[in-house]
Scaffold this motif. Structure first.
Motif, PDB file in Angstrom:
ATOM      1  N   GLY A  54       0.729  -1.183   0.233  1.00  0.00           N
ATOM      2  CA  GLY A  54      -0.124  -0.019   0.075  1.00  0.00           C
ATOM      3  C   GLY A  54       0.918   1.237   0.018  1.00  0.00           C
ATOM      4  N   HIS A  55       1.933   1.199   0.650  1.00  0.00           N
ATOM      5  CA  HIS A  55       2.547   2.396   0.775  1.00  0.00           C
ATOM      6  C   HIS A  55       3.546   2.585  -0.535  1.00  0.00           C
ATOM      7  CE1 HIS A  55       5.213   5.177   3.201  1.00  0.00           C
ATOM      8  NE2 HIS A  55       6.014   4.958   2.591  1.00  0.00           N
ATOM      9  N   TYR A  56       4.233   1.497  -1.065  1.00  0.00           N
ATOM     10  CA  TYR A  56       5.312   1.715  -2.001  1.00  0.00           C
ATOM     11  C   TYR A  56       4.723   1.240  -3.259  1.00  0.00           C
ATOM     12  CZ  TYR A  56       8.857   2.065   1.176  1.00  0.00           C
ATOM     13  OH  TYR A  56       9.726   2.345   2.679  1.00  0.00           O
ATOM     14  N   GLY A  57       3.651   0.341  -3.482  1.00  0.00           N
ATOM     15  CA  GLY A  57       3.099  -0.135  -4.513  1.00  0.00           C
ATOM     16  C   GLY A  57       3.441  -1.730  -4.887  1.00  0.00           C
ATOM     17  N   LYS A  58       2.852  -2.184  -5.782  1.00  0.00           N
ATOM     18  CA  LYS A  58       3.219  -3.778  -6.002  1.00  0.00           C
ATOM     19  C   LYS A  58       4.529  -3.947  -6.395  1.00  0.00           C
ATOM     20  CE  LYS A  58      -1.317  -5.076  -6.759  1.00  0.00           C
ATOM     21  NZ  LYS A  58      -1.902  -6.424  -6.071  1.00  0.00           N
ATOM     22  N   LYS A  59       5.358  -3.185  -6.770  1.00  0.00           N
ATOM     23  CA  LYS A  59       6.568  -3.238  -7.546  1.00  0.00           C
ATOM     24  C   LYS A  59       7.845  -2.662  -6.485  1.00  0.00           C
ATOM     25  CE  LYS A  59       6.308  -5.504 -11.510  1.00  0.00           C
ATOM     26  NZ  LYS A  59       6.959  -6.633 -11.728  1.00  0.00           N
ATOM     27  N   ILE A  60       7.622  -3.361  -5.227  1.00  0.00           N
ATOM     28  CA  ILE A  60       8.417  -2.945  -4.306  1.00  0.00           C
ATOM     29  C   ILE A  60       9.927  -3.181  -4.622  1.00  0.00           C
ATOM     30  CG2 ILE A  60       9.145  -3.391  -1.820  1.00  0.00           C
ATOM     31  CD1 ILE A  60       5.947  -4.238  -1.341  1.00  0.00           C
ATOM     32  N   ASN A  61      10.667  -2.120  -4.277  1.00  0.00           N
ATOM     33  CA  ASN A  61      12.326  -2.427  -4.903  1.00  0.00           C
ATOM     34  C   ASN A  61      12.830  -1.579  -3.639  1.00  0.00           C
ATOM     35  OD1 ASN A  61      14.652  -2.991  -5.786  1.00  0.00           O
ATOM     36  ND2 ASN A  61      14.753  -1.342  -7.266  1.00  0.00           N
ATOM     37  N   ILE A  62      12.833  -2.089  -2.672  1.00  0.00           N
ATOM     38  CA  ILE A  62      13.272  -1.537  -1.360  1.00  0.00           C
ATOM     39  C   ILE A  62      14.218  -2.495  -0.542  1.00  0.00           C
ATOM     40  CG2 ILE A  62      11.569   0.063  -0.714  1.00  0.00           C
ATOM     41  CD1 ILE A  62      10.572  -2.122   1.353  1.00  0.00           C
ATOM     42  N   SER A  63      15.092  -1.978   0.338  1.00  0.00           N
ATOM     43  CA  SER A  63      15.778  -2.751   1.312  1.00  0.00           C
ATOM     44  C   SER A  63      15.233  -2.952   2.639  1.00  0.00           C
ATOM     45  CB  SER A  63      17.366  -2.101   1.438  1.00  0.00           C
ATOM     46  OG  SER A  63      17.885  -2.201   0.251  1.00  0.00           O
ATOM     47  N   LEU A  64      15.594  -3.841   3.358  1.00  0.00           N
ATOM     48  CA  LEU A  64      15.014  -3.929   4.795  1.00  0.00           C
ATOM     49  C   LEU A  64      16.421  -3.801   5.842  1.00  0.00           C
ATOM     50  CD1 LEU A  64      12.859  -4.213   6.812  1.00  0.00           C
ATOM     51  CD2 LEU A  64      13.250  -6.762   6.484  1.00  0.00           C
ATOM     52  N   ILE A  65      16.202  -3.022   6.821  1.00  0.00           N
ATOM     53  CA  ILE A  65      17.148  -2.917   7.883  1.00  0.00           C
ATOM     54  C   ILE A  65      16.569  -3.567   9.100  1.00  0.00           C
ATOM     55  CG2 ILE A  65      18.775  -1.486   9.346  1.00  0.00           C
ATOM     56  CD1 ILE A  65      18.813   0.383   7.021  1.00  0.00           C
TER      57      ILE A  65
END
Length: 133
Positions: A54-65
């Motif tokens: 919901g926040h980034y959209g379906k094509k999430i391309n983020i890192s997780l810390i």
């Protein structure tokens, strides 16, 4: 662990407090703090995944810390479900503060398909994920 002002970081967007922990969303990454004693399974992670979509959209391309100052467990087999559902992370940075955290990192390293690194400070983990292209 020292106090950290999450909202002072560049590109801070939103903090979400869930039953399993607190998650700080930024433009290109999320910092997670899982509550003491939690057992993270696919079902418990699903709420966060839905919020991230919901926040980034379906094509999430983020890192997780994963800032691991609490002790908790992860059902490692559920990483397979994460990938099977088509989700990807750019990278995973795990911040550990003790020997057991480092041992857990070594187990996760075998499960994760992309870039993964262990850090002993949140600041260094942030520098690493923001340097990734």
């Amino acid at each position: 662990m020292k106090t950290f002002d999450y909202k002072a970081l560049p590109h801070f967007e939103q903090t979400y407090i869930l039953q399993c922990g607190t998650f700080h969303f930024y433009k290109d990454f999320i910092i997670s703090h899982i509550n003491e004693g939690e057992y993270i399974t696919w079902d418990s992670a699903q709420e966060l995944i839905d919020i991230a979509i919901g926040h980034y959209g379906k094509k999430i391309n983020i890192s997780l810390i994963s800032n691991r100052y609490n002790t908790y467990e992860i059902k490692y087999d559920d990483w397979r479900k994460f990938y099977k559902e088509g989700f990807q992370l750019k990278a995973l940075a795990i911040v550990t503060y003790n020997k057991s955290g480092l041992i857990n990192f070594m187990s996760e390293k075998k499960m994760f398909r992309h870039k993964i690194r262990n850090f002993y400070s949140l600041e260094n983990a942030i520098k690493w994920v923001t340097s990734l292209k």
